[in-house]
Design an enzyme around this catalytic site. Structure first.
Site, mmCIF file in Angstrom:
data_model
loop_
_atom_site.group_PDB
_atom_site.id
_atom_site.type_symbol
_atom_site.label_atom_id
_atom_site.label_comp_id
_atom_site.label_asym_id
_atom_site.label_seq_id
_atom_site.Cartn_x
_atom_site.Cartn_y
_atom_site.Cartn_z
ATOM 1 N N LEU A 1 0.914 -1.250 0.047
ATOM 2 C CA LEU A 1 0.041 0.042 -0.176
ATOM 3 C C LEU A 1 0.740 1.250 0.155
ATOM 4 C CD1 LEU A 1 -2.951 1.077 0.462
ATOM 5 C CD2 LEU A 1 -2.753 1.038 2.779
ATOM 6 N N SER A 2 1.997 1.316 0.910
ATOM 7 C CA SER A 2 2.509 2.635 1.268
ATOM 8 C C SER A 2 3.586 2.871 -0.196
ATOM 9 C CB SER A 2 3.505 2.393 2.523
ATOM 10 O OG SER A 2 2.581 2.129 3.351
ATOM 11 N N GLU A 3 3.634 4.277 -0.213
ATOM 12 C CA GLU A 3 4.697 4.632 -1.429
ATOM 13 C C GLU A 3 5.695 5.847 -0.631
ATOM 14 O OE1 GLU A 3 2.481 6.107 -4.860
ATOM 15 O OE2 GLU A 3 1.521 3.994 -4.926
ATOM 16 N N ARG B 1 16.780 -10.472 41.693
ATOM 17 C CA ARG B 1 17.963 -9.344 42.197
ATOM 18 C C ARG B 1 17.786 -8.872 43.545
ATOM 19 N NH1 ARG B 1 22.783 -7.028 40.652
ATOM 20 N NH2 ARG B 1 22.971 -4.900 40.634
ATOM 21 N N GLN C 1 9.173 -0.191 47.263
ATOM 22 C CA GLN C 1 7.719 0.228 46.805
ATOM 23 C C GLN C 1 7.735 1.004 45.487
ATOM 24 O OE1 GLN C 1 5.974 2.427 50.110
ATOM 25 N NE2 GLN C 1 5.415 0.518 50.838
ATOM 26 N N GLU D 1 0.818 0.256 9.648
ATOM 27 C CA GLU D 1 -0.412 0.237 9.655
ATOM 28 C C GLU D 1 -1.329 1.476 10.317
ATOM 29 O OE1 GLU D 1 -2.412 -3.719 10.324
ATOM 30 O OE2 GLU D 1 -0.452 -4.687 9.697
ATOM 31 N N GLY D 2 -0.665 2.569 10.084
ATOM 32 C CA GLY D 2 -1.157 3.838 10.841
ATOM 33 C C GLY D 2 -0.908 4.096 11.864
ATOM 34 N N SER E 1 0.079 6.273 15.233
ATOM 35 C CA SER E 1 -0.571 6.615 16.329
ATOM 36 C C SER E 1 -1.421 7.815 16.220
ATOM 37 C CB SER E 1 0.107 6.756 17.601
ATOM 38 O OG SER E 1 0.775 5.541 18.005
HETATM 39 C C1 LIG Z 1 8.662 -2.072 9.916
HETATM 40 C C2 LIG Z 1 7.739 -1.432 8.921
HETATM 41 C C3 LIG Z 1 6.716 -2.320 8.256
HETATM 42 C C4 LIG Z 1 5.697 -1.853 7.177
HETATM 43 N N1 LIG Z 1 5.352 -2.398 6.550
HETATM 44 C C5 LIG Z 1 4.498 -2.185 5.700
HETATM 45 C C6 LIG Z 1 3.771 -3.245 4.580
HETATM 46 O O1 LIG Z 1 3.754 -4.190 4.795
HETATM 47 N N2 LIG Z 1 2.907 -2.617 3.591
HETATM 48 C C7 LIG Z 1 2.754 -1.217 3.476
HETATM 49 O O2 LIG Z 1 2.024 -0.808 2.604
HETATM 50 N N3 LIG Z 1 3.328 -0.586 4.422
HETATM 51 C C8 LIG Z 1 4.329 -0.905 5.419
HETATM 52 N N4 LIG Z 1 4.988 0.013 6.185
HETATM 53 C C9 LIG Z 1 4.677 1.481 5.917
HETATM 54 C C10 LIG Z 1 3.761 2.102 7.205
HETATM 55 O O3 LIG Z 1 2.478 1.626 7.117
HETATM 56 C C11 LIG Z 1 4.295 3.718 7.022
HETATM 57 O O4 LIG Z 1 5.392 3.757 7.283
HETATM 58 C C12 LIG Z 1 3.069 4.628 7.863
HETATM 59 O O5 LIG Z 1 1.954 4.605 7.590
HETATM 60 C C13 LIG Z 1 3.602 5.889 8.037
HETATM 61 O O6 LIG Z 1 4.038 6.228 6.628
HETATM 62 P P1 LIG Z 1 5.342 7.028 6.404
HETATM 63 O O7 LIG Z 1 6.418 6.277 6.774
HETATM 64 O O8 LIG Z 1 5.268 7.649 5.043
HETATM 65 O O9 LIG Z 1 5.534 8.389 7.328
HETATM 66 P P2 LIG Z 1 4.638 9.772 7.277
HETATM 67 O O10 LIG Z 1 3.319 9.609 6.459
HETATM 68 O O11 LIG Z 1 5.561 10.466 6.507
HETATM 69 O O12 LIG Z 1 4.405 10.146 8.731
HETATM 70 C C14 LIG Z 1 5.304 10.625 9.706
HETATM 71 C C15 LIG Z 1 4.867 10.801 10.808
HETATM 72 O O13 LIG Z 1 3.806 11.963 10.800
HETATM 73 C C16 LIG Z 1 3.157 11.734 11.950
HETATM 74 N N5 LIG Z 1 1.695 12.044 11.279
HETATM 75 C C17 LIG Z 1 1.269 11.381 10.311
HETATM 76 N N6 LIG Z 1 -0.236 11.955 10.105
HETATM 77 C C18 LIG Z 1 -0.349 13.037 11.029
HETATM 78 C C19 LIG Z 1 -1.284 13.617 11.261
HETATM 79 N N7 LIG Z 1 -2.583 13.602 10.464
HETATM 80 N N8 LIG Z 1 -1.227 14.753 12.300
HETATM 81 C C20 LIG Z 1 0.067 14.760 12.894
HETATM 82 N N9 LIG Z 1 0.972 13.856 12.808
HETATM 83 C C21 LIG Z 1 0.883 12.956 11.756
HETATM 84 C C22 LIG Z 1 3.076 10.299 12.501
HETATM 85 O O14 LIG Z 1 3.930 10.497 13.772
HETATM 86 C C23 LIG Z 1 4.042 9.612 11.497
HETATM 87 O O15 LIG Z 1 4.731 8.577 12.079
HETATM 88 C C24 LIG Z 1 5.778 -0.260 7.086
HETATM 89 C C25 LIG Z 1 6.372 0.430 7.946
HETATM 90 C C26 LIG Z 1 7.594 0.065 8.744
HETATM 91 C C27 LIG Z 1 8.177 1.057 9.485
#
Ligand SMILES: Cc1cc2nc3c(=O)[nH]c(=O)nc-3n(C[C@H](O)[C@H](O)[C@H](O)COP(=O)(O)OP(=O)(O)OC[C@H]3O[C@@H](n4cnc5c(N)ncnc54)[C@H](O)[C@@H]3O)c2cc1C
Length: 383
Positions: A126-128, A267, A278, A363-364, A366
Protein backbone atom coordinates in the site's frame (compact mmCIF):
# COMPACT_ATOMS: atom_id res chain seq x y z
CA UNK A 1 -4.29 -21.28 31.95
CA UNK A 2 -3.53 -17.52 32.02
CA UNK A 3 -6.39 -15.69 33.75
CA UNK A 4 -7.26 -13.48 30.75
CA UNK A 5 -8.29 -16.57 28.78
CA UNK A 6 -11.15 -17.01 31.25
CA UNK A 7 -12.55 -13.61 30.22
CA UNK A 8 -15.97 -13.73 28.55
CA UNK A 9 -14.63 -12.70 25.13
CA UNK A 10 -13.42 -16.24 24.56
CA UNK A 11 -14.94 -19.66 23.96
CA UNK A 12 -13.34 -22.99 24.85
CA UNK A 13 -12.06 -23.37 21.27
CA UNK A 14 -10.08 -20.15 21.75
CA UNK A 15 -8.62 -21.37 25.04
CA UNK A 16 -7.51 -24.63 23.43
CA UNK A 17 -6.06 -22.74 20.46
CA UNK A 18 -4.09 -20.35 22.68
CA UNK A 19 -2.57 -23.32 24.50
CA UNK A 20 -1.73 -25.02 21.20
CA UNK A 21 0.10 -21.97 19.80
CA UNK A 22 1.85 -21.37 23.11
CA UNK A 23 3.10 -24.98 23.19
CA UNK A 24 4.26 -24.81 19.56
CA UNK A 25 6.07 -21.53 20.22
CA UNK A 26 7.74 -22.94 23.34
CA UNK A 27 8.99 -25.98 21.40
CA UNK A 28 9.94 -24.27 18.13
CA UNK A 29 11.03 -20.70 18.74
CA UNK A 30 13.97 -20.98 21.07
CA UNK A 31 16.68 -20.26 18.49
CA UNK A 32 15.28 -18.24 15.59
CA UNK A 33 18.08 -16.78 13.47
CA UNK A 34 17.59 -13.01 13.24
CA UNK A 35 20.69 -12.51 11.07
CA UNK A 36 19.36 -14.05 7.84
CA UNK A 37 15.75 -12.90 8.07
CA UNK A 38 14.84 -14.02 4.53
CA UNK A 39 15.80 -17.62 5.26
CA UNK A 40 14.25 -17.48 8.73
CA UNK A 41 10.95 -16.15 7.43
CA UNK A 42 10.74 -18.78 4.71
CA UNK A 43 11.53 -21.42 7.29
CA UNK A 44 9.03 -20.07 9.83
CA UNK A 45 6.22 -19.83 7.26
CA UNK A 46 6.93 -23.36 6.09
CA UNK A 47 7.03 -24.77 9.65
CA UNK A 48 3.95 -22.87 10.81
CA UNK A 49 2.16 -24.06 7.68
CA UNK A 50 3.14 -27.67 8.36
CA UNK A 51 1.94 -27.35 11.95
CA UNK A 52 -1.44 -26.10 10.70
CA UNK A 53 -1.09 -22.72 12.42
CA UNK A 54 -1.53 -20.68 9.24
CA UNK A 55 -4.96 -22.19 8.51
CA UNK A 56 -6.51 -19.46 10.63
CA UNK A 57 -4.90 -16.63 8.64
CA UNK A 58 -7.40 -17.03 5.78
CA UNK A 59 -10.76 -18.74 5.40
CA UNK A 60 -10.58 -22.26 3.96
CA UNK A 61 -13.02 -24.47 2.13
CA UNK A 62 -16.62 -23.47 2.66
CA UNK A 63 -17.71 -20.11 3.91
CA UNK A 64 -16.10 -19.74 7.28
CA UNK A 65 -14.95 -16.25 8.15
CA UNK A 66 -11.70 -15.02 9.63
CA UNK A 67 -12.00 -15.33 13.41
CA UNK A 68 -10.26 -12.27 14.80
CA UNK A 69 -10.02 -13.64 18.36
CA UNK A 70 -8.13 -16.64 16.98
CA UNK A 71 -5.70 -14.33 15.15
CA UNK A 72 -5.28 -12.15 18.21
CA UNK A 73 -4.44 -15.06 20.51
CA UNK A 74 -1.96 -16.47 18.00
CA UNK A 75 -0.12 -13.17 17.58
CA UNK A 76 -0.02 -12.59 21.31
CA UNK A 77 1.51 -16.02 21.91
CA UNK A 78 3.98 -15.84 19.02
CA UNK A 79 5.10 -12.27 19.82
CA UNK A 80 5.80 -13.18 23.42
CA UNK A 81 8.31 -15.77 22.11
CA UNK A 82 9.74 -14.23 18.95
CA UNK A 83 8.99 -11.06 16.96
CA UNK A 84 9.99 -12.55 13.62
CA UNK A 85 7.65 -15.51 14.05
CA UNK A 86 4.81 -13.13 14.85
CA UNK A 87 5.71 -11.07 11.77
CA UNK A 88 5.76 -14.13 9.48
CA UNK A 89 2.38 -15.29 10.80
CA UNK A 90 0.80 -11.84 10.58
CA UNK A 91 1.91 -11.18 7.02
CA UNK A 92 0.25 -14.36 5.78
CA UNK A 93 -3.01 -12.92 7.10
CA UNK A 94 -2.54 -9.30 6.05
CA UNK A 95 -1.10 -10.18 2.64
CA UNK A 96 -3.92 -12.59 1.85
CA UNK A 97 -6.49 -10.37 3.64
CA UNK A 98 -7.91 -8.58 0.59
CA UNK A 99 -8.42 -11.96 -1.13
CA UNK A 100 -9.92 -13.51 2.02
CA UNK A 101 -12.34 -10.64 2.49
CA UNK A 102 -13.06 -9.47 -1.09
CA UNK A 103 -11.62 -12.00 -3.56
CA UNK A 104 -13.82 -13.96 -5.95
CA UNK A 105 -14.03 -17.77 -5.87
CA UNK A 106 -11.26 -18.25 -8.45
CA UNK A 107 -8.87 -15.91 -6.62
CA UNK A 108 -9.58 -17.56 -3.28
CA UNK A 109 -9.17 -21.04 -4.74
CA UNK A 110 -5.87 -20.14 -6.38
CA UNK A 111 -4.16 -18.40 -3.48
CA UNK A 112 -5.65 -19.16 -0.09
CA UNK A 113 -4.73 -22.87 0.04
CA UNK A 114 -1.14 -21.81 -0.63
CA UNK A 115 -0.96 -19.04 1.97
CA UNK A 116 -2.67 -21.30 4.52
CA UNK A 117 -0.23 -24.15 3.96
CA UNK A 118 2.85 -21.92 3.89
CA UNK A 119 3.55 -22.71 0.25
CA UNK A 120 3.15 -19.05 -0.76
CA UNK A 121 4.44 -16.03 1.17
CA UNK A 122 2.18 -12.97 1.06
CA UNK A 123 2.76 -9.19 1.06
CA UNK A 124 0.53 -6.12 1.27
CA UNK A 125 1.79 -3.23 -0.88
CA UNK A 126 0.00 0.00 0.00
CA UNK A 127 2.61 2.57 1.13
CA UNK A 128 4.65 4.67 -1.27
CA UNK A 129 7.53 7.10 -0.81
CA UNK A 130 5.11 10.07 -0.94
CA UNK A 131 2.07 8.41 0.62
CA UNK A 132 2.43 6.62 3.91
CA UNK A 133 -0.01 8.25 6.32
CA UNK A 134 -1.67 10.03 3.38
CA UNK A 135 -2.83 6.79 1.76
CA UNK A 136 -5.29 8.42 -0.61
CA UNK A 137 -2.35 10.14 -2.33
CA UNK A 138 -1.15 6.91 -4.00
CA UNK A 139 0.61 7.56 -7.32
CA UNK A 140 1.31 4.02 -8.60
CA UNK A 141 -0.86 3.77 -11.70
CA UNK A 142 -2.74 0.83 -13.18
CA UNK A 143 -3.79 1.43 -16.77
CA UNK A 144 -6.24 -0.88 -18.52
CA UNK A 145 -4.86 -2.29 -21.77
CA UNK A 146 -7.21 -4.81 -23.39
CA UNK A 147 -7.40 -7.86 -21.16
CA UNK A 148 -4.59 -6.61 -18.95
CA UNK A 149 -3.71 -3.87 -16.48
CA UNK A 150 -0.27 -2.24 -16.67
CA UNK A 151 1.21 -1.15 -13.32
CA UNK A 152 3.87 1.56 -13.03
CA UNK A 153 5.22 3.11 -9.83
CA UNK A 154 6.92 2.36 -6.53
CA UNK A 155 5.85 0.89 -3.23
CA UNK A 156 7.99 1.16 -0.13
CA UNK A 157 8.26 -0.36 3.36
CA UNK A 158 6.85 -3.57 1.94
CA UNK A 159 7.10 -6.33 4.50
CA UNK A 160 8.19 -9.58 2.83
CA UNK A 161 9.31 -7.42 -0.13
CA UNK A 162 11.73 -9.54 -2.14
CA UNK A 163 10.65 -12.91 -0.73
CA UNK A 164 6.89 -12.84 -1.32
CA UNK A 165 5.16 -15.05 -3.89
CA UNK A 166 2.06 -12.86 -3.80
CA UNK A 167 1.73 -9.07 -3.52
CA UNK A 168 -1.57 -7.26 -3.09
CA UNK A 169 -0.92 -3.95 -4.79
CA UNK A 170 -3.07 -0.84 -4.47
CA UNK A 171 -2.85 1.40 -7.52
CA UNK A 172 -4.61 4.36 -9.07
CA UNK A 173 -7.12 3.44 -11.77
CA UNK A 174 -8.65 6.91 -11.78
CA UNK A 175 -12.42 6.36 -11.48
CA UNK A 176 -12.54 9.46 -9.22
CA UNK A 177 -10.02 11.73 -7.52
CA UNK A 178 -8.27 10.67 -4.30
CA UNK A 179 -9.37 7.61 -2.37
CA UNK A 180 -12.20 6.70 -4.73
CA UNK A 181 -9.86 6.19 -7.70
CA UNK A 182 -7.84 3.25 -6.35
CA UNK A 183 -8.06 -0.47 -7.09
CA UNK A 184 -6.49 -3.63 -5.61
CA UNK A 185 -4.53 -6.16 -7.68
CA UNK A 186 -2.94 -9.54 -7.16
CA UNK A 187 0.63 -9.54 -8.48
CA UNK A 188 2.82 -12.64 -8.51
CA UNK A 189 6.28 -12.32 -7.01
CA UNK A 190 7.85 -13.44 -10.29
CA UNK A 191 5.69 -11.20 -12.50
CA UNK A 192 7.84 -9.51 -15.18
CA UNK A 193 8.16 -5.78 -14.43
CA UNK A 194 8.23 -6.25 -10.63
CA UNK A 195 11.67 -5.80 -9.07
CA UNK A 196 13.26 -5.00 -5.72
CA UNK A 197 14.52 -1.40 -5.88
CA UNK A 198 16.09 -1.48 -2.42
CA UNK A 199 16.22 -3.67 0.66
CA UNK A 200 15.62 -1.66 3.83
CA UNK A 201 17.39 -2.65 7.06
CA UNK A 202 15.44 -1.79 10.24
CA UNK A 203 16.07 -1.90 14.01
CA UNK A 204 14.15 -5.14 14.48
CA UNK A 205 15.26 -6.95 11.31
CA UNK A 206 12.69 -8.47 9.00
CA UNK A 207 12.41 -8.64 5.20
CA UNK A 208 11.48 -5.14 4.05
CA UNK A 209 11.89 -3.55 0.62
CA UNK A 210 11.06 -0.80 -1.81
CA UNK A 211 9.50 -2.43 -4.85
CA UNK A 212 9.43 -1.07 -8.39
CA UNK A 213 6.69 -1.68 -10.96
CA UNK A 214 7.75 -0.95 -14.53
CA UNK A 215 5.39 -1.94 -17.31
CA UNK A 216 4.22 -4.68 -14.95
CA UNK A 217 1.38 -6.42 -16.80
CA UNK A 218 -1.23 -8.45 -14.94
CA UNK A 219 -4.38 -10.05 -16.33
CA UNK A 220 -7.62 -8.14 -15.72
CA UNK A 221 -8.67 -11.15 -13.60
CA UNK A 222 -6.04 -10.01 -11.04
CA UNK A 223 -8.34 -7.13 -10.02
CA UNK A 224 -9.91 -7.70 -6.59
CA UNK A 225 -13.49 -6.44 -6.37
CA UNK A 226 -14.42 -3.62 -8.73
CA UNK A 227 -12.34 -0.74 -10.09
CA UNK A 228 -12.39 2.12 -7.58
CA UNK A 229 -12.88 -0.15 -4.55
CA UNK A 230 -9.21 -0.36 -3.60
CA UNK A 231 -9.30 2.12 -0.72
CA UNK A 232 -12.32 0.46 0.87
CA UNK A 233 -10.66 -2.96 0.49
CA UNK A 234 -7.45 -1.70 2.10
CA UNK A 235 -9.26 -0.06 5.01
CA UNK A 236 -11.56 -3.01 5.71
CA UNK A 237 -8.54 -5.33 5.68
CA UNK A 238 -6.71 -3.02 8.07
CA UNK A 239 -9.75 -3.01 10.41
CA UNK A 240 -9.11 -6.69 11.04
CA UNK A 241 -5.34 -6.67 11.07
CA UNK A 242 -4.86 -3.45 13.06
CA UNK A 243 -6.54 -5.18 15.95
CA UNK A 244 -3.95 -7.93 15.68
CA UNK A 245 -1.08 -5.40 15.75
CA UNK A 246 -2.44 -4.48 19.18
CA UNK A 247 -2.29 -8.17 20.07
CA UNK A 248 1.36 -8.43 19.03
CA UNK A 249 2.14 -5.41 21.22
CA UNK A 250 0.34 -7.16 24.04
CA UNK A 251 2.49 -10.26 23.54
CA UNK A 252 5.68 -8.18 23.70
CA UNK A 253 4.42 -6.39 26.83
CA UNK A 254 3.47 -9.64 28.58
CA UNK A 255 6.94 -11.03 27.91
CA UNK A 256 8.53 -7.84 29.30
CA UNK A 257 6.42 -8.14 32.43
CA UNK A 258 7.29 -11.82 32.92
CA UNK A 259 11.02 -11.14 32.53
CA UNK A 260 10.75 -8.19 34.90
CA UNK A 261 8.82 -10.10 37.56
CA UNK A 262 11.56 -12.77 37.55
CA UNK A 263 14.31 -10.20 37.63
CA UNK A 264 13.01 -8.07 40.51
CA UNK A 265 12.38 -11.10 42.69
CA UNK A 266 15.85 -12.52 42.09
CA UNK A 267 17.99 -9.39 42.06
CA UNK A 268 19.05 -8.17 45.52
CA UNK A 269 19.39 -4.44 46.14
CA UNK A 270 20.26 -2.89 49.48
CA UNK A 271 20.13 -6.29 51.18
CA UNK A 272 16.71 -7.42 49.95
CA UNK A 273 15.00 -8.43 46.68
CA UNK A 274 14.30 -5.45 44.44
CA UNK A 275 10.63 -6.38 44.55
CA UNK A 276 10.50 -5.20 48.18
CA UNK A 277 11.11 -1.61 47.04
CA UNK A 278 7.86 0.29 46.72
CA UNK A 279 9.01 2.28 43.69
CA UNK A 280 9.68 -1.02 41.96
CA UNK A 281 6.20 -2.22 42.94
CA UNK A 282 4.78 1.00 41.52
CA UNK A 283 6.38 0.21 38.14
CA UNK A 284 5.04 -3.34 38.25
CA UNK A 285 1.53 -2.15 39.13
CA UNK A 286 1.55 0.30 36.20
CA UNK A 287 2.80 -2.39 33.82
CA UNK A 288 0.12 -4.90 34.80
CA UNK A 289 -2.67 -2.33 34.69
CA UNK A 290 -1.65 -1.07 31.24
CA UNK A 291 -1.44 -4.64 29.96
CA UNK A 292 -4.95 -5.45 31.18
CA UNK A 293 -6.36 -2.21 29.72
CA UNK A 294 -4.69 -2.98 26.38
CA UNK A 295 -5.97 -6.55 26.45
CA UNK A 296 -9.53 -5.38 27.09
CA UNK A 297 -9.43 -3.05 24.07
CA UNK A 298 -7.84 -5.64 21.78
CA UNK A 299 -10.24 -8.42 22.80
CA UNK A 300 -13.22 -6.05 22.60
CA UNK A 301 -12.36 -5.12 18.99
CA UNK A 302 -11.83 -8.77 18.00
CA UNK A 303 -15.01 -9.94 19.73
CA UNK A 304 -17.08 -7.14 18.13
CA UNK A 305 -15.92 -8.16 14.64
CA UNK A 306 -16.49 -11.85 15.36
CA UNK A 307 -20.01 -11.09 16.58
CA UNK A 308 -20.84 -9.83 13.08
CA UNK A 309 -20.04 -6.10 13.01
CA UNK A 310 -19.51 -5.02 9.40
CA UNK A 311 -16.69 -2.63 10.37
CA UNK A 312 -14.81 -2.05 13.61
CA UNK A 313 -12.84 1.01 12.54
CA UNK A 314 -13.01 2.85 15.85
CA UNK A 315 -12.56 -0.22 18.04
CA UNK A 316 -9.56 -1.39 16.01
CA UNK A 317 -7.97 2.08 16.08
CA UNK A 318 -8.39 2.28 19.86
CA UNK A 319 -6.95 -1.21 20.31
CA UNK A 320 -3.93 -0.52 18.12
CA UNK A 321 -3.28 2.95 19.51
CA UNK A 322 -3.52 2.03 23.16
CA UNK A 323 -1.88 -1.40 23.04
CA UNK A 324 1.17 -0.26 21.07
CA UNK A 325 1.73 2.91 23.11
CA UNK A 326 1.18 1.02 26.39
CA UNK A 327 3.55 -1.76 25.34
CA UNK A 328 6.24 0.83 24.61
CA UNK A 329 5.82 2.22 28.16
CA UNK A 330 5.78 -1.26 29.69
CA UNK A 331 8.93 -2.31 27.85
CA UNK A 332 10.67 0.94 28.71
CA UNK A 333 9.92 0.31 32.39
CA UNK A 334 11.27 -3.22 31.95
CA UNK A 335 14.53 -1.83 30.56
CA UNK A 336 14.75 0.53 33.53
CA UNK A 337 14.17 -2.22 36.09
CA UNK A 338 16.77 -4.46 34.43
CA UNK A 339 19.41 -1.75 34.85
CA UNK A 340 22.45 -2.27 32.62
CA UNK A 341 21.24 -5.75 31.63
CA UNK A 342 18.28 -4.13 29.87
CA UNK A 343 20.47 -2.54 27.20
CA UNK A 344 22.80 -5.46 26.50
CA UNK A 345 22.55 -6.48 22.83
CA UNK A 346 20.63 -9.71 22.44
CA UNK A 347 19.09 -9.65 25.94
CA UNK A 348 15.34 -10.41 25.64
CA UNK A 349 14.44 -6.97 27.04
CA UNK A 350 16.74 -5.15 24.62
CA UNK A 351 15.21 -7.17 21.78
CA UNK A 352 11.70 -6.22 22.89
CA UNK A 353 12.73 -2.56 23.04
CA UNK A 354 13.65 -2.72 19.36
CA UNK A 355 10.72 -4.94 18.36
CA UNK A 356 7.97 -2.72 19.73
CA UNK A 357 9.01 0.56 18.08
CA UNK A 358 7.73 0.10 14.54
CA UNK A 359 4.28 -1.01 15.72
CA UNK A 360 3.48 2.59 16.69
CA UNK A 361 4.14 3.60 13.07
CA UNK A 362 2.96 0.92 10.66
CA UNK A 363 -0.63 0.13 9.69
CA UNK A 364 -1.34 3.75 10.59
CA UNK A 365 0.82 5.76 13.02
CA UNK A 366 -0.63 6.58 16.45
CA UNK A 367 -1.55 10.09 15.31
CA UNK A 368 -3.55 8.61 12.43
CA UNK A 369 -5.40 6.30 14.84
CA UNK A 370 -6.28 9.31 16.99
CA UNK A 371 -7.74 11.09 13.97
CA UNK A 372 -9.81 8.00 13.10
CA UNK A 373 -11.13 7.75 16.66
CA UNK A 374 -11.91 11.46 16.99
CA UNK A 375 -13.65 11.71 13.61
CA UNK A 376 -15.73 8.65 14.34
CA UNK A 377 -16.87 9.96 17.72
CA UNK A 378 -17.47 13.50 16.50
CA UNK A 379 -19.55 12.39 13.53
CA UNK A 380 -21.67 10.29 15.88
CA UNK A 381 -22.14 13.16 18.32
CA UNK A 382 -23.10 15.54 15.48
CA UNK A 383 -26.14 13.46 14.60
C1 LIG B 1 8.68 -1.96 9.82
C2 LIG B 1 7.64 -1.45 8.88
C3 LIG B 1 6.88 -2.33 8.13
C4 LIG B 1 5.94 -1.85 7.22
N1 LIG B 1 5.25 -2.74 6.42
C5 LIG B 1 4.41 -2.26 5.48
C6 LIG B 1 3.78 -3.15 4.56
O1 LIG B 1 3.92 -4.37 4.63
N2 LIG B 1 2.98 -2.62 3.59
C7 LIG B 1 2.76 -1.27 3.46
O2 LIG B 1 2.03 -0.88 2.58
N3 LIG B 1 3.36 -0.41 4.32
C8 LIG B 1 4.17 -0.86 5.32
N4 LIG B 1 4.79 0.01 6.18
C9 LIG B 1 4.59 1.44 5.99
C10 LIG B 1 3.83 2.13 7.11
O3 LIG B 1 2.48 1.80 7.08
C11 LIG B 1 4.14 3.61 7.01
O4 LIG B 1 5.48 3.79 7.40
C12 LIG B 1 3.22 4.46 7.86
O5 LIG B 1 1.92 4.46 7.34
C13 LIG B 1 3.73 5.89 7.98
O6 LIG B 1 4.01 6.41 6.71
P1 LIG B 1 5.40 7.14 6.43
O7 LIG B 1 6.50 6.27 6.88
O8 LIG B 1 5.40 7.60 5.03
O9 LIG B 1 5.39 8.39 7.41
P2 LIG B 1 4.66 9.79 7.14
O10 LIG B 1 3.36 9.58 6.47
O11 LIG B 1 5.66 10.71 6.55
O12 LIG B 1 4.35 10.22 8.64
C14 LIG B 1 5.43 10.54 9.54
C15 LIG B 1 4.85 10.78 10.91
O13 LIG B 1 3.99 11.89 10.88
C16 LIG B 1 3.04 11.78 11.92
N5 LIG B 1 1.70 12.00 11.35
C17 LIG B 1 1.14 11.34 10.33
N6 LIG B 1 -0.10 11.83 10.08
C18 LIG B 1 -0.26 12.85 10.97
C19 LIG B 1 -1.32 13.76 11.23
N7 LIG B 1 -2.45 13.73 10.50
N8 LIG B 1 -1.17 14.67 12.22
C20 LIG B 1 -0.03 14.71 12.94
N9 LIG B 1 1.00 13.88 12.74
C21 LIG B 1 0.88 12.96 11.78
C22 LIG B 1 3.20 10.37 12.51
O14 LIG B 1 3.93 10.46 13.70
C23 LIG B 1 3.98 9.65 11.46
O15 LIG B 1 4.76 8.60 12.00
C24 LIG B 1 5.73 -0.46 7.10
C25 LIG B 1 6.48 0.42 7.89
C26 LIG B 1 7.43 -0.05 8.76
C27 LIG B 1 8.22 0.94 9.57
Amino acid sequence: MPSHLAWPFFEDRHRAWAERVRAWARDNLQHVDHADTDASCRNLVSRMGAAGLLKVTAPGEGNEKLDVRTLVLAREALASHDGLADFAFAMQGLGAGPISLFGNDAQRAEWLPKTRSGEAIAAFALSEPASGSDVANIATAARRDGTEYVLDGEKTWISNGGIADLYIVFARTGEAPGARGLSAFIVRGDNPGLTVAERIPVIAPHPLARMRFENCRVPATALIGNPGEGFRIAMATLDVFRTTVGAAALGFARRALAETARRVQKRELFGAPMSDLQMVQSHVADMVTEIDAAALLVYRAAWTKDMGAARITREAAMAKLYATEAAQRVIDAAVQLHGGMGVVSGHPIETLYREIRALRIYEGASEVQKIIIARSVLSELER
